[in-house]
Design an enzyme around this catalytic site. Structure first.
Site, PDB file in Angstrom:
ATOM      1  N   HIS A 156       0.816  -1.216   0.000  1.00 19.51           N
ATOM      2  CA  HIS A 156       0.000   0.000   0.000  1.00 19.51           C
ATOM      3  C   HIS A 156       0.853   1.271   0.000  1.00 19.51           C
ATOM      4  O   HIS A 156       0.383   2.339  -0.443  1.00 19.51           O
ATOM      5  CB  HIS A 156      -0.942  -0.005   1.205  1.00 19.51           C
ATOM      6  CG  HIS A 156      -2.208   0.769   0.990  1.00 19.51           C
ATOM      7  ND1 HIS A 156      -2.277   1.932   0.260  1.00 19.51           N
ATOM      8  CD2 HIS A 156      -3.482   0.525   1.424  1.00 19.51           C
ATOM      9  CE1 HIS A 156      -3.516   2.383   0.255  1.00 19.51           C
ATOM     10  NE2 HIS A 156      -4.272   1.546   0.945  1.00 19.51           N
ATOM     11  N   ASP A 209     -10.160  -6.274 -18.524  1.00 24.42           N
ATOM     12  CA  ASP A 209     -10.471  -7.334 -19.484  1.00 24.42           C
ATOM     13  C   ASP A 209      -9.222  -7.682 -20.285  1.00 24.42           C
ATOM     14  O   ASP A 209      -8.734  -6.874 -21.066  1.00 24.42           O
ATOM     15  CB  ASP A 209     -11.595  -6.866 -20.407  1.00 24.42           C
ATOM     16  CG  ASP A 209     -12.010  -7.909 -21.439  1.00 24.42           C
ATOM     17  OD1 ASP A 209     -11.398  -9.000 -21.465  1.00 24.42           O
ATOM     18  OD2 ASP A 209     -12.926  -7.625 -22.221  1.00 24.42           O
TER      19      ASP A 209
END
Length: 452
Positions: free
Chosen positions: A165, A390
């Site tokens: 993070h 995708d």
């Protein structure tokens, strides 16, 4: 027949193209160092894949690897390492040199039925799809990103990611994933336009804060990078819930109607009504919380827009601070619990907009004060376009943030089915899952009666 243990097909290191990125050091800001010793953010992207292992390794894997290399050219800090800057005692940085890389592992498994879907899934099974992000023991550097592709022949595949993070927030990481996926589609010769060059901003001088705030945020942090890689509890599950656009509008109508009755002004955003509705159910499911206690909710507030000038959307790093909400448990579980939660959350948002980072020096202390009380938290955002990732197999069938198992936070994502909807993931025991599911369904039915 018992499932076979997962089999490693390949494990390698993927770098940006040789010579494409010069040696670079990017200093961590106070927004970044807050996360130095936190567990990595672990996401799983589930896809339908109806072909064999041999087809995947010959036709899909080369494109995945080459496109990852090209994506890392634009997002090179993800291939770098977090380290203590040379000749300093408390300044951390992301350091990249040519040949730095990302661990990329490909695994084959046959446990498809247990893992795909919206039903409650055992966290220990999901964790097998997540790569481990381990530090370099030889020189105390901390890698930023690891990736694991798990193939379920003739059924599906999962791309699991572990990212530190301190390197970036969710917005930047999802942008990276979309970039990688778009390049992969293009290299697979799909009928998709060539990817537009990605402009990524790494300039940390954009973040103007006093040095004292950095020092306060760093207080108590060491170079051990004590990431939480503890073993998950076999009795815990991740369960998914969906609030479509119609349900969110219903919650907003109920909030506005109650505010009108009370003659008060309220913030009526998707975030407020979603977090409030789920927070009330969370408190009710956690029956160990006494009604005489305070309940706490912690969520991320994006401060980009409140800097002057505003931090650009292309900024790759952290620019989020904690929003801490307190409310009496008895108020949350009472008949007006949803409204009380909305009011409390909305006030914290309004306060953050008013003061910005003026109180940033107090953030660490405020979070530590409530950490032992296991506050309700959040990870992700409905604004992150996770279902746009995708690779050529269609959009994901499911996206999970499994690192909520470390903190018990709520995972938040955009809806897969429609614009304006929200998906929620919660980390519960089976009993808590059953209780929350009952609340979720009954609560929405009750809201419907209030809106009529």
């Amino acid at each position: 027949m018992a499932p076979s243990p997962p089999k490693i097909i390949e494990s390698c290191q993927i770098s940006p193209p040789t010579g494409s990125v010069p040696e670079t050091s990017i200093p961590l800001t106070f927004f970044d160092v807050r996360w130095l010793n936190f567990a990595p953010v672990e996401r799983l992207f589930f896809y339908s894949f109806q072909d064999s292992t041999s087809h995947f390794t010959s036709s899909c894997l080369p494109a995945l690897k080459s496109s990852l290399s090209l994506a890392l050219q634009s997002f090179f800090p993800l291939a770098g390492n977090i380290r203590l800057a040379p000749e300093t005692t408390n300044k951390y940085e992301i350091h990249y040199v040519d040949s730095d890389s990302v661990l990329f592992t490909v695994v084959e498994s046959d446990q498809y039925d247990e893992l795909f879907g919206d039903h409650p899934r055992e966290i220990s099974k999901l964790k097998e799809l997540v790569p481990r992000l381990s530090k370099n023991e030889s020189d105390e550097r901390q890698p930023v990103l690891a990736i694991q592709v798990t193939l379920f022949p003739y059924h599906g595949l999962v791309i699991g990611t572990s990212v530190h993070h301190s390197a970036c927030d969710g917005s930047g990481f999802v942008t990276f994933m979309c970039t990688w996926a778009t390049i992969c589609c293009t290299s697979n010769s799909k009928v998709i336009p060539a990817p537009t060059p990605v402009r990524v901003e790494f300039d940390r001088s954009i973040i103007h804060v006093p040095d004292s705030i950095y020092t306060t945020a760093l207080n108590g942090t060491s170079t051990n990078f004590n990431l939480n890689n503890s073993q998950p509890d076999h009795q815990m599950f991740i369960a998914s819930y969906k609030l479509n656009r119609e349900r969110i509008q219903l919650l907003q109508q109920v909030l506005l109607r109650e505010a009108e009755k009370r003659n008060v002004t309220v913030r009526c955003s998707t975030v407020v009504v979603t977090y409030a509705f789920v927070w009330v159910g969370y408190v009710k499911a956690k029956s160990t919380i006494s009604e005489n206690e305070d309940a706490h909710c912690v969520f991320a507030i994006d401060h980009r827009q409140w800097f002057q000038p505003p931090v650009p959307e292309s900024y790759f790093g952290n620019c989020i601070g904690p929003g801490i909400v307190r409310a009496k448990v008895k108020d949350l579980v009472g008949p007006n619990g949803f409204f009380e939660a909305c009011q409390a959350i909305g006030k914290v948002f309004d306060e953050a907009k008013r003061v910005g980072i003026q109180n940033a020096k107090d953030w660490r202390k405020a979070v530590l004060e409530i950490a032992s009380k296991k506050p309700f938290g959040s990870s992700g955002s409905h604004r992150f376009k996770v279902y746009d990732v995708d690779f050529g197999w269609g959009k994901p069938s499911k996206v999970d943030i499994v690192s909520i198992s470390y903190s018990g936070a709520m995972a938040v994502a955009q809806s897969r089915e429609e614009e304006g909807g929200v998906e929620i993931g919660l980390y519960f025991t089976q009993r808590e899952t059953d209780m929350f599911t009952n609340y979720f369904e009954e609560g929405l039915r009750y809201m419907s009666t209030l809106s009529n």
